[in-house]
Design an enzyme around this catalytic site. Structure first.
Site, PDB file in Angstrom:
ATOM      1  N   TYR A 112      -2.353  -0.984  10.416  1.00 18.15           N
ATOM      2  CA  TYR A 112      -2.354  -1.112   8.946  1.00 18.15           C
ATOM      3  C   TYR A 112      -1.058  -0.380   8.438  1.00 18.15           C
ATOM      4  CZ  TYR A 112      -3.877  -0.943   4.312  1.00 18.15           C
ATOM      5  OH  TYR A 112      -3.981  -0.760   2.680  1.00 18.15           O
TER       6      TYR A 112
ATOM      7  N   SER B  75       0.944  -1.068  -0.071  1.00 25.38           N
ATOM      8  CA  SER B  75       0.203   0.078   0.071  1.00 25.38           C
ATOM      9  C   SER B  75       0.824   1.332  -0.075  1.00 25.38           C
ATOM     10  CB  SER B  75      -1.011   0.066   1.294  1.00 25.38           C
ATOM     11  OG  SER B  75      -1.546   1.362   1.424  1.00 25.38           O
TER      12      SER B  75
END
Length: 269
Positions: A152, A139
């Site tokens: 995350y 990501s």
């Protein structure tokens, strides 16, 4: 890499980026094993590929479980060939804010340790044949950060770091690595964090959506397939990300101050 005729495993292939990658690989003649905890969704993806003239199988699998990873590799070898391409795509947002011990174990298992466990199983065979390709779907959070969700952000930083290490350590053995770092992508995960009641999670969604345009999973898949063909490590489907990353590296303190201001602005809305 010439993709036609290769065998691939795609984790988290029932929907979103994983499904788009499975479709894109199959369209290039790759024989695909789709893994996902959503068994019906995994089989639906595989069925759709077969109905379009491709070759695909599906298996319910936890991408972070070593035995389940072995099951995916065994299915590929029995139905097609030993795996040439492994797409470590399955990922979770995890808990907002700092989370608890169990939250950290969960997010690190799926977003990082799943990649490590797969690599342990794949690398020896790939070294013996002098070829193989590992795709880490990370990501932009792994290059920048994500507001609102520590687990995350940290796990995606770790996934990028692990992909870098794989590329450096095994590149001379003929093993390729690509690390995929999109910003906002229109997926079920994005929709879920948009709709949550948790203010930290919504903060993360707002920061992602306002940093750059939200693109489709198919856009991410197209950029990834091109990277695998050309052997490119870093995949940035959002062109804006490179300038953001350069800005961060040019003056870290200025970047952190800017992120604090951005966070305050979002919280005041």
């Amino acid at each position: 890499m010439d993709l036609h005729g290769k065998a691939a495993v795609v984790t988290g292939g029932a929907s979103g980026i994983g499904q788009a990658l499975a479709y894109a690989l199959a369209a290039d003649g790759v024989r695909v094993v789709v893994g996902d905890l959503d068994e019906a969704g995994a089989h639906a993806t595989a069925t759709s590929i077969r109905e379009s003239g491709g070759q695909a199988m599906a298996l319910r699998a936890d991408a972070a479980d070593t035995e389940d990873i072995e099951g995916l590799l065994t299915l590929a070898a029995s139905e097609f060939d030993p795996v040439d391409i492994y797409v470590a795509n399955a990922g979770v947002m995890g808990a907002p804010s700092l989370g608890g011990e169990a939250d950290w174990d969960f997010v690190l298992n799926v977003n990082l340790r799943a990649h490590i466990r797969a690599a342990r199983l794949l690398i020896p065979h790939w070294q013996s044949t002098g070829s193989g390709y590992f795709v880490s779907v990370a990501s932009a959070a792994g290059l920048l950060t994500t507001l609102g969700a520590a687990g995350y952000s940290v796990s995606k930083h770790a996934a990028v770091g692990f992909a870098e290490w794989l590329a450096i350590t095994y590149g001379d053995d003929g093993i390729g690595v690509s690390c995929v770092c999109p910003l906002g992508v229109e997926t079920q995960m994005m929709q879920t964090i948009r709709e949550t009641d948790d203010p930290d999670a919504r903060l993360g969604a707002s920061s992602i959506e306002q940093s750059a345009g939200v693109i489709s999973a198919a856009d991410v898949a197209a950029a990834t397939i091109e990277a695998v063909r050309s052997g490119t490590f870093m995949v940035m489907p959002h062109p804006e990300l490179l300038e953001m990353y350069r800005h961060k590296g040019a003056d870290y303190d200025r970047w952190i101050d800017g992120m604090r201001r951005y966070q305050r602005t979002l919280r005041q809305r």
